[in-house]
Design a protein around this motif. Structure first.
Motif, PDB file in Angstrom:
ATOM      1  N   SER A  42       0.851  -1.191   0.000  1.00  0.00           N
ATOM      2  CA  SER A  42       0.000   0.000   0.000  1.00  0.00           C
ATOM      3  C   SER A  42       0.884   1.237   0.000  1.00  0.00           C
ATOM      4  O   SER A  42       2.031   1.209   0.431  1.00  0.00           O
ATOM      5  N   ASN A  47      -4.906   6.350  -2.473  1.00  0.00           N
ATOM      6  CA  ASN A  47      -5.767   5.276  -1.989  1.00  0.00           C
ATOM      7  C   ASN A  47      -5.790   4.107  -2.970  1.00  0.00           C
ATOM      8  O   ASN A  47      -6.805   3.774  -3.557  1.00  0.00           O
ATOM      9  N   ILE A  49      -3.659   0.111  -3.851  1.00  0.00           N
ATOM     10  CA  ILE A  49      -2.727  -0.926  -3.407  1.00  0.00           C
ATOM     11  C   ILE A  49      -2.135  -1.584  -4.644  1.00  0.00           C
ATOM     12  O   ILE A  49      -2.692  -1.510  -5.738  1.00  0.00           O
ATOM     13  N   THR A 129      -7.148  -2.121   4.009  1.00  0.00           N
ATOM     14  CA  THR A 129      -6.521  -0.864   3.611  1.00  0.00           C
ATOM     15  C   THR A 129      -6.308   0.022   4.833  1.00  0.00           C
ATOM     16  O   THR A 129      -6.987  -0.114   5.846  1.00  0.00           O
TER      17      THR A 129
END
Length: 148
Positions: A42, A47, A49, A129
């Motif tokens: 990440s 935002n 991955i 996340t």
């Protein structure tokens, strides 16, 4: 996927021998997983991955044409409701943008072969996340005294 017979024979110090009846049992069939390792990377500034994976060594990589990556927040959701991402390379990596912060996701990776077969992976991978909003306002503290 093998059948076994088990018989227990016990011999006591006194010389008495006791034998059990024979028990038969079958081990369950284990589905083959073509994926050897999966890493989830990440980034603290966006935002998204990056998923990277390695195939097992016995897979002929020259016969791989791509992957089908399935993504969902609900591991038990029907397969047709999972988001399907096509990977048209053999390197084994995929960036997934637009994920929600602090959310658990599940991933399945199937291997598409040159002859049209799809080798389905029985394993589902889970990752969560991070809170990107929190990280973007608070950079990581410096821990190396030589950086000051």
């Amino acid at each position: 996927n093998t059948e076994y017979e088990l018989e227990i024979k016990t011999q006591l110090d006194s010389g008495l021998i006791s034998e059990s009846a024979k028990f038969s049992f079958r081990t369950p069939q284990v589905d083959y997983n073509p994926i050897d390792k999966v890493d989830i990377l990440s980034s603290h500034d966006v935002n998204s991955i990056q998923i990277q994976w390695l195939l097992k060594s016995e897979i002929d990589k020259s016969q791989v044409v791509g992957y089908d990556v399935y993504l969902n927040e609900d591991q038990d959701a029907p397969t047709h409701t999972w988001r399907r991402l096509y990977v048209e390379n053999v390197e084994g990596n995929l960036a997934i943008p637009g994920l929600q912060s602090t959310t658990s996701y599940y991933v399945k990776i199937d291997v598409r072969m040159r002859d049209g077969r799809v080798v389905k992976s029985p394993t589902t991978y889970k990752f969560t996340t991070v809170d990107w909003r929190h990280l973007s306002h608070r950079p990581y503290p410096r821990t190396n005294p030589f950086l000051h």
